[in-house]
Design a protein around this motif. Structure first.
Motif, mmCIF file in Angstrom:
data_model
loop_
_atom_site.group_PDB
_atom_site.id
_atom_site.type_symbol
_atom_site.label_atom_id
_atom_site.label_comp_id
_atom_site.label_asym_id
_atom_site.label_seq_id
_atom_site.Cartn_x
_atom_site.Cartn_y
_atom_site.Cartn_z
ATOM 1 N N TYR A 222 -17.197 -11.434 42.802
ATOM 2 C CA TYR A 222 -16.335 -10.254 43.095
ATOM 3 C C TYR A 222 -14.740 -10.611 42.780
ATOM 4 C CZ TYR A 222 -20.091 -7.256 44.923
ATOM 5 O OH TYR A 222 -21.057 -6.513 45.205
ATOM 6 N N ARG B 149 -12.491 -9.499 40.009
ATOM 7 C CA ARG B 149 -12.055 -7.908 39.768
ATOM 8 C C ARG B 149 -11.179 -7.613 41.078
ATOM 9 N NH1 ARG B 149 -15.345 -2.650 40.644
ATOM 10 N NH2 ARG B 149 -13.814 -1.277 39.635
ATOM 11 N N ASP C 137 -8.114 -1.877 34.610
ATOM 12 C CA ASP C 137 -9.100 -1.380 35.614
ATOM 13 C C ASP C 137 -8.468 -0.449 36.486
ATOM 14 O OD1 ASP C 137 -11.502 -0.962 37.072
ATOM 15 O OD2 ASP C 137 -11.907 -3.008 37.296
#
Ligand SMILES: Cc1ncc(COP(=O)(O)O)c(C=O)c1O
Length: 410
Positions: free
Chosen positions: A200, A203, A229
């Motif tokens: 994780y 991101r 993103d």
């Protein structure tokens, strides 16, 4: 006499020095020198792969919901007896909170209920370590693993608390911390996301930096940063990080002070509590609490309101805590009904948190203890005054007999 607030932010010593140094370093936006030091401190102390400062625990929870890719209709199991942000973070993504009750002893998510609340749509379980006392992480972790569901720890209260010898915040794939003014370690408003599942990390850095790879750019890994993103601005100013580092570095002092204050209340109030049907906090032997708060569970809700008033009249400020989320206007929209979480419904009306902060003195605590012990006498006196007032009202109410109390008073 000076009042004793519920919370008073307490400086540890180096806060202003570090903030002035951050200014001298000419970097007061996010992820400067002091943010990096806070990250390193938390990672080293807790042994977590990644810690990222956030603007609040609320925002760290929102990042967790984004990282888990919560979509409309996804269900999240969480305790009803908790702060609204644990639900809102997921609701913002279209998620649906599924409320569990809490254990009557620790007021933590009741691990025995989790299994029955899991459906094919469950995407996360949120374990909130209430008052910095660990949830039953073995059982919660085992249930989650059986169903392949990630666990998020909301550890807003429990920094450096432990469950079976292991730090809170190191069990879930993600965990959150709060550095709000009321917390053990503070920078006014602030929080952190702890990432235990390394996949994780990348991101998370992007979500936190407005959906861009700016963190990679600052590390010299890319020559420009761009939008790649969704995301928002979840990183605090380095000025706040500077304040926070001063507090983190004083953690031993903070823990000593809070432990002493907690023990003081506990020892002073134990006999009184036993005599008055008041329950003190329960700390299971396998939990090392963070000494975040000291609460009383009073026999009834009327007792609490009266006691809050009684303390207030003496300049002492005790406060209540969470209202059941499942019975709030929003909770009801998600199907919450009276009786769904009986322990939550019961304790939320009876809990009273006493003044508790790093700098609280024994003299201040003694005043709180004395006022609590004086409560019965005050209540009796007040009842007498009220009865007398009722008697007078009866005398002058039109139509009431001279010596007869008004009918509605009975
Ligand atoms: C359990 C819990 N989680 C999250 C929060 C939100 O923390 P913050 O104010 O840092 O957003 C709180 C607030 O006190 C809390 O009690």
């Amino acid at each position: 006499m000076a009042s004793v607030p519920f919370n008073r932010p307490t400086l540890c010593g180096k806060e202003t020095e570090y903030m002035l140094d951050a200014i001298a370093r000419e970097h007061i936006s996010g992820d400067g020198y002091y943010s990096q030091r806070c990250h390193a401190f938390l990672q080293a102390r807790l042994g977590v792969p990644k810690a990222l400062l956030c603007t609040s625990c609320t925002h760290a929870l929102e990042m967790a919901a984004l990282l888990l890719d919560i979509r409309p209709g996804d269900e999240i199991v969480l305790p009803s007896f908790t702060f609204v942000s644990a639900a809102n973070a997921f609701v913002l993504r279209g998620g649906r909170p599924v409320f569990a009750d809490v254990r009557p002893d620790t007021l933590n998510l009741d691990e025995r209920q989790v299994e029955s609340l899991i459906t094919g749509r469950t995407r996360a379980i949120v374990a909130v370590h209430y008052a910095g006392v660990g949830c039953e992480m073995d059982a919660i972790g085992a249930t989650a693993a059986r169903h392949g569901i990630p666990v998020i720890e909301d550890n807003a209260h429990g920094l450096f608390g432990k469950y079976k010898g292991r730090f809170l915040g190191t069990f879930g794939c993600l965990a959150t911390l709060s550095f709000h003014e009321t917390k053990n370690v503070t920078c006014g408003e602030g929080g952190a996301l702890l990432i235990n599942e390394p996949s994780y990390i990348e991101r998370a850095e992007i979500l936190r930096e407005k959906g861009t790879d700016r963190s990679r750019f600052f590390r010299g890994q890319v020559d420009k940063y761009q939008w790649i993103d969704v995301g928002s601005s979840y990183l605090p100013s380095d000025l706040l990080a500077a304040f926070l580092l001063a507090q983190l570095e004083s953690i031993e002092w903070i823990e000593r002070r809070r432990q002493a204050a907690w023990q003081f209340y506990f020892e002073q109030l134990q006999p009184w509590a036993a005599d008055h049907d008041v329950r003190l906090p329960v700390i299971p032997s396998h939990c090392e609490q963070s000494f975040h708060m000291f609460y009383l569970l009073l026999p009834g809700i009327d007792d609490r309101q009266e006691l809050i008033r009684h303390l207030e009249l003496r300049g002492l400020y005790g406060i209540f805590h969470y209202l059941p989320l499942h019975l709030s206007p929003m909770g009801r929209q998600f199907g919450g009904r009276d009786g769904d979480c009986p322990v939550t419904e019961d304790v939320s009306g009876r809990i009273l948190r006493l003044p508790f902060y790093n700098g609280i003195s024994e003299a201040e605590q003694s005043r709180v203890v004395a006022a609590l012990k004086d409560f019965d006498r005050w209540r009796r006196q007040r009842a007498k005054v009220q009865a007398a007032a009722r008697g007078r009202a009866g005398l002058f109410r039109p139509g009431a007999g001279l010596f007869r109390p008004a009918e509605s008073d009975s």
